[in-house]
Design a protein around this motif. Sequence first.
Motif, PDB file in Angstrom:
ATOM      1  N   ARG A  60      43.721  36.058  28.053  1.00 10.83           N
ATOM      2  CA  ARG A  60      43.853  37.400  27.466  1.00 10.83           C
ATOM      3  C   ARG A  60      43.565  38.475  28.527  1.00 10.83           C
ATOM      4  O   ARG A  60      44.248  39.497  28.577  1.00 10.83           O
ATOM      5  CB  ARG A  60      42.916  37.555  26.280  1.00 10.83           C
ATOM      6  CG  ARG A  60      43.319  36.706  25.084  1.00 10.83           C
ATOM      7  CD  ARG A  60      42.389  36.979  23.895  1.00 10.83           C
ATOM      8  NE  ARG A  60      42.393  35.891  22.956  1.00 10.83           N
ATOM      9  CZ  ARG A  60      43.322  35.665  22.045  1.00 10.83           C
ATOM     10  NH1 ARG A  60      44.366  36.457  21.967  1.00 10.83           N
ATOM     11  NH2 ARG A  60      43.229  34.650  21.213  1.00 10.83           N
ATOM     12  N   MET A  70      46.533  38.908  30.789  1.00 11.36           N
ATOM     13  CA  MET A  70      47.600  39.671  30.141  1.00 11.36           C
ATOM     14  C   MET A  70      47.249  41.159  30.048  1.00 11.36           C
ATOM     15  O   MET A  70      48.136  42.005  30.164  1.00 11.36           O
ATOM     16  CB  MET A  70      47.907  39.105  28.758  1.00 11.36           C
ATOM     17  CG  MET A  70      48.656  37.797  28.803  1.00 11.36           C
ATOM     18  SD  MET A  70      50.171  37.858  29.812  1.00 11.36           S
ATOM     19  CE  MET A  70      51.142  39.070  28.938  1.00 11.36           C
ATOM     20  N   GLY A 105      50.193  42.020  32.057  1.00  7.40           N
ATOM     21  CA  GLY A 105      51.216  41.899  31.020  1.00  7.40           C
ATOM     22  C   GLY A 105      52.237  43.013  30.983  1.00  7.40           C
ATOM     23  O   GLY A 105      53.371  42.805  30.591  1.00  7.40           O
ATOM     24  N   ILE A 135      48.612  32.271  22.520  1.00  5.01           N
ATOM     25  CA  ILE A 135      48.790  33.123  23.700  1.00  5.01           C
ATOM     26  C   ILE A 135      50.096  32.790  24.407  1.00  5.01           C
ATOM     27  O   ILE A 135      50.832  33.688  24.823  1.00  5.01           O
ATOM     28  CB  ILE A 135      47.584  32.992  24.651  1.00  5.01           C
ATOM     29  CG1 ILE A 135      46.352  33.619  24.004  1.00  5.01           C
ATOM     30  CG2 ILE A 135      47.879  33.650  25.996  1.00  5.01           C
ATOM     31  CD1 ILE A 135      45.060  33.358  24.746  1.00  5.01           C
ATOM     32  N   LYS A 195      52.957  34.323  22.388  1.00  2.76           N
ATOM     33  CA  LYS A 195      52.993  35.784  22.519  1.00  2.76           C
ATOM     34  C   LYS A 195      53.420  36.212  23.921  1.00  2.76           C
ATOM     35  O   LYS A 195      54.151  37.192  24.067  1.00  2.76           O
ATOM     36  CB  LYS A 195      51.630  36.374  22.183  1.00  2.76           C
ATOM     37  CG  LYS A 195      51.307  36.351  20.711  1.00  2.76           C
ATOM     38  CD  LYS A 195      49.964  36.961  20.425  1.00  2.76           C
ATOM     39  CE  LYS A 195      49.676  36.942  18.939  1.00  2.76           C
ATOM     40  NZ  LYS A 195      48.354  37.496  18.635  1.00  2.76           N
ATOM     41  N   THR A 196      52.967  35.509  24.938  1.00  5.17           N
ATOM     42  CA  THR A 196      53.273  35.923  26.317  1.00  5.17           C
ATOM     43  C   THR A 196      54.626  35.438  26.796  1.00  5.17           C
ATOM     44  O   THR A 196      55.058  35.803  27.892  1.00  5.17           O
ATOM     45  CB  THR A 196      52.187  35.455  27.298  1.00  5.17           C
ATOM     46  OG1 THR A 196      52.132  34.022  27.326  1.00  5.17           O
ATOM     47  CG2 THR A 196      50.828  36.012  26.926  1.00  5.17           C
ATOM     48  N   PHE A 222      57.064  38.012  28.132  1.00  2.10           N
ATOM     49  CA  PHE A 222      56.687  38.739  29.343  1.00  2.10           C
ATOM     50  C   PHE A 222      56.964  37.857  30.557  1.00  2.10           C
ATOM     51  O   PHE A 222      56.961  36.631  30.448  1.00  2.10           O
ATOM     52  CB  PHE A 222      55.197  39.109  29.312  1.00  2.10           C
ATOM     53  CG  PHE A 222      54.833  40.040  28.199  1.00  2.10           C
ATOM     54  CD1 PHE A 222      54.918  41.406  28.372  1.00  2.10           C
ATOM     55  CD2 PHE A 222      54.409  39.539  26.971  1.00  2.10           C
ATOM     56  CE1 PHE A 222      54.578  42.268  27.338  1.00  2.10           C
ATOM     57  CE2 PHE A 222      54.070  40.396  25.934  1.00  2.10           C
ATOM     58  CZ  PHE A 222      54.156  41.772  26.115  1.00  2.10           C
TER      59      PHE A 222
END
Length: 111
Positions: free
Chosen positions: A3, A6, A10, A35, A38-39, A42
């Motif tokens: 986290r 990011m 991010g 994670i 979600k990432t 990116f």
Amino acid sequence: AMRDIMMIYGGLRRPILVLFLTDGRLQSDWEIEEILIKTSRFPVFWQFIGLYGEEYGVLNHLDEIDGRHTRNAAFLKMEDFDDFMDSGFYRTIFTNTAAWLEELDRKQMLS
């Protein structure tokens, strides 16, 4: 730690390679999966490296995580720190990263 990475990187539109060394004993497989999902939108690639450990949990099954926009992670288990000196180690890292960069390019995620 993921986290925090990011939060810092991010927002960048340039590709970021994160080398994440672990001995296993992960706290929460579902948090890592969340994670990674979600990432995946990116340009951040998570190269997990298992060293001297066991119980790698979700890292052993990264390809089975559904819902990711890109294949944004790979896992490489190493038996010995001396493996860092092996050209196969670097070839694997670069192969994983190159495949991911090609995917980003196909999906027009690079600015």
